[in-house]
Design an enzyme around this catalytic site. Structure first.
Site, short mmCIF file in Angstrom:
data_model
loop_
_atom_site.label_atom_id
_atom_site.label_comp_id
_atom_site.label_asym_id
_atom_site.label_seq_id
_atom_site.Cartn_x
_atom_site.Cartn_y
_atom_site.Cartn_z
N ALA A 124 0.81 -1.22 0.00
CA ALA A 124 0.00 0.00 0.00
C ALA A 124 0.84 1.27 0.00
O ALA A 124 0.31 2.36 0.22
CB ALA A 124 -0.93 0.00 1.20
N ASN A 190 1.65 -4.55 7.42
CA ASN A 190 2.68 -5.25 6.65
C ASN A 190 3.62 -4.28 5.94
O ASN A 190 4.80 -4.57 5.75
CB ASN A 190 2.03 -6.16 5.60
CG ASN A 190 1.63 -7.51 6.16
OD1 ASN A 190 2.48 -8.32 6.52
ND2 ASN A 190 0.34 -7.77 6.24
N HIS A 218 -0.85 6.63 4.36
CA HIS A 218 0.52 6.27 4.76
C HIS A 218 1.44 7.44 4.44
O HIS A 218 1.50 7.90 3.30
CB HIS A 218 1.00 5.02 4.02
CG HIS A 218 0.19 3.80 4.29
ND1 HIS A 218 0.22 3.14 5.50
CD2 HIS A 218 -0.68 3.12 3.50
CE1 HIS A 218 -0.60 2.10 5.44
NE2 HIS A 218 -1.16 2.07 4.25
#
Length: 267
Positions: A124, A190, A218
């Protein structure tokens, strides 16, 4: 033709299968599948004509070019080790398992010995090509700040003693190193392990639960003697599994597609 075996016929396994069948992943086919839940494996088999395998041992003995681990952190060691020993490349979705440095080194050394590859999708986040270049200098700092909707973090929050329904404003629910982060948020973070592997430097991780958030956000900061990288990505949650981002699934699809294509773009 890239022959693919899938271990774990849940959301990611189904998504990869869909993208093979609709032609997004070209020159590839699903040849074998395995899941502890036979019905899930049967569903994928019926869609693709793939062989339903009775075990991981059974699957890795098939004529395959690539084994996709889409099962769980706990299953990574067995799937990756048996795939490599049986002369198969392996794509690992549950990258969090590799926070265990002994396991990472074991699998890396095994892949080198047998002449096979371990593929880790970017997941991601973005900027990994630049980060790999930055690490050729001296990495000084790696920080990942992740903000997700409370619902996406619900299971982990409950395990940590939070009452998700009581979170009315954004709150930092974790701040620490990558190793502790993946233990406490195994289904959500992750990317912190992927980032740390790319940088060859343990990331500091901050996780924010935001009841008003609609997207998974993020924010990366990497400082090196060569330069500094700042990246901010806002991702739509993966419809089939809102705990992760749609981009994580698409990154795996892109990686597999690239394996079957003659031209590679990027580091």
């Amino acid at each position: 033709m890239l022959k693919i075996g899938i271990v774990g016929c849940g959301a990611i396994g189904n998504f990869i299968t869909k993208k093979v069948l609709d032609g997004t992943i070209k020159n590839a086919k699903i040849s074998a599948v395995y899941d502890r839940n036979f019905d899930k494996a049967k569903t994928l088999s019926e869609r693709t004509g793939a062989k339903i395998c009775s075990s991981i041992d059974d699957l890795v003995k098939e004529d395959l070019d690539l084994v996709v681990e889409a099962a769980s952190i706990k299953a990574v060691e067995e799937i990756a080790e048996k795939s490599l020993i049986n002369n198969k490349d392996v794509l690992i979705m549950s990258v969090g398992a590799l926070a265990d440095k002994k396991l990472f080194l074991k699998l890396r050394d095994l892949a080198k010995t047998v002449g096979r590859k371990i593929y880790l999708p970017s997941g991601a986040i973005g900027g990994l090509d630049a980060i790999k270049a930055l690490r050729l200098g001296e990495i000084e700092e790696v920080v990942l700040k992740t903000t997700k909707p409370v619902a996406a973090l619900e299971d982990a929050l409950k395990n940590l003693g939070y009452k998700p329904e009581d979170i009315k404003n954004p709150v930092i629910v974790f701040e620490g190193d990558v190793f502790k982060a993946i233990k406490e948020f195994p289904a959500n973070i992750n990317v912190s392990v992927t980032l740390s592997i790319a940088a060859e430097f343990p990331a500091k991780v901050v996780i924010v639960a935001d009841p008003n958030a609609k997207l998974n956000k993020h924010e990366l900061f990497v400082k090196s003697s060569i330069g500094t990288l700042r990246v901010c990505i806002e991702n739509v949650p993966f419809e089939e599994n809102p705990r992760t981002s749609a981009l994580a699934a698409y990154s795996a699809v892109r990686l597999i597609r690239d394996l079957a294509e003659p031209v590679k773009v990027g580091t």
